[in-house]
Design a protein around this motif. Structure first.
Motif, PDB file in Angstrom:
ATOM      1  N   LYS A   1       0.808  -1.219   0.000  1.00 29.81           N
ATOM      2  CA  LYS A   1       0.000   0.000   0.000  1.00 29.81           C
ATOM      3  C   LYS A   1       0.842   1.270   0.000  1.00 29.81           C
ATOM      4  O   LYS A   1       0.309   2.372  -0.110  1.00 29.81           O
TER       5      LYS A   1
ATOM      6  N   VAL B   1       3.944  -3.510  -7.758  1.00 34.41           N
ATOM      7  CA  VAL B   1       2.704  -3.638  -6.989  1.00 34.41           C
ATOM      8  C   VAL B   1       1.812  -4.695  -7.646  1.00 34.41           C
ATOM      9  O   VAL B   1       2.043  -5.104  -8.786  1.00 34.41           O
TER      10      VAL B   1
ATOM     11  N   SER C   1      -0.340  10.533  -2.951  1.00 34.41           N
ATOM     12  CA  SER C   1      -0.943   9.225  -3.208  1.00 34.41           C
ATOM     13  C   SER C   1      -1.355   9.112  -4.667  1.00 34.41           C
ATOM     14  O   SER C   1      -1.483  10.120  -5.370  1.00 34.41           O
TER      15      SER C   1
ATOM     16  N   LEU D   1      -2.493   3.934  -3.561  1.00 31.74           N
ATOM     17  CA  LEU D   1      -1.083   3.718  -3.255  1.00 31.74           C
ATOM     18  C   LEU D   1      -0.540   4.989  -2.616  1.00 31.74           C
ATOM     19  O   LEU D   1      -0.482   6.044  -3.258  1.00 31.74           O
TER      20      LEU D   1
END
Length: 243
Positions: free
Chosen positions: A39, A49, A143, A178
């Motif tokens: 995350k 990821v 993010s 993320l």
């Protein structure tokens, strides 16, 4: 007395069932949405990821996954990890105005990744699948929100597109997020050249002092040994007094 005990037991069982249903009913959807793992990643670096996709349907299978990359966080390099039985396609968009990435102008970036199941590879009820992606360099933002569409074999589509709200509850259909953290400062991560040189100088001084002390101790020891020998020799030559 027995009747009262049975009534109390039944009431307790009903209460437990109600509480369990409420808890599981609340936690179920939240634990089954599409997520990105890990995350967290580091700004400016490359990350590997995986988009984890659970199947929520009791009767249909997941046959397609569409992941949209955020427009406000373009990434120069995006590559996918092969998933057996799935094809993958990417779409690109223009970056206007272009942004500089490692000394080069980024004018185009991947905007969407689509995985489609072939044959019997669809994610069946009770199963999940992970779709791996390598991307970077990651932008300097807090993010990245990946709005995602999950298509089932019966035509239903789960739209995981709700963005998180600061301080608010988790939305009903949350998009994978993320979190990006700032890279550690190189100055704090490694000692400066001046500090290394000063440390070396200190080490040289300490070694020199230790050698000096060792030589002084050796000289003192030899002098003491010589005096002791001289005194012993005189004692042996001295005449013994007669009584």
């Amino acid at each position: 007395m027995t009747r009262l005990r049975r009534t109390a037991t039944a009431a307790a069982a009903l209460a437990f069932t109600a509480v369990a249903t409420a808890v599981l009913g609340f936690a179920g959807p939240a634990s089954a949405h599409v997520t990105v793992n890990p995350k967290e990643a580091t700004q400016g670096g490359y990350a590997r990821v995986a988009f984890r996709v659970p199947n929520e349907s009791d009767t249909a299978s997941t046959t397609k996954l569409e992941v949209v990359l955020p427009e406000n966080a373009p990434v120069g390099s995006v590559s996918t990890i092969p998933v057996p039985g799935w094809t993958v396609a990417t779409e690109k968009r223009k970056v206007d105005p272009p942004i500089e990435v490692h000394g080069s102008q980024l004018t185009e970036a991947v905007s969407k990744i689509t995985w489609t199941a072939t044959g019997d590879a669809a994610v069946k009820p009770g199963q999940f699948q992970e779709f791996g992606v390598s991307m970077g360099p990651l932008p300097k933002v807090g993010s990245m929100v990946f709005k995602t569409l999950q298509t089932y074999s019966d035509g239903n589509v789960s739209r995981w597109i709700d963005e998180p709200q600061p301080g608010g509850e988790e939305p009903e259909k949350p998009a994978p997020v993320l979190t990006l953290t700032a890279a550690a400062s190189s100055a704090s991560a490694a000692p400066s050249a001046a500090a290394v040189a000063a440390s070396d100088d200190d080490d040289d001084e300490n070694v020199g002092a230790a050698i000096g002390l060792g030589v002084a101790g050796l000289v003192t020891g030899l002098a003491g040994l010589a005096l002791g020998g001289f005194a012993f020799a005189r004692t042996r030559r001295a005449p013994v007094a007669k009584s």
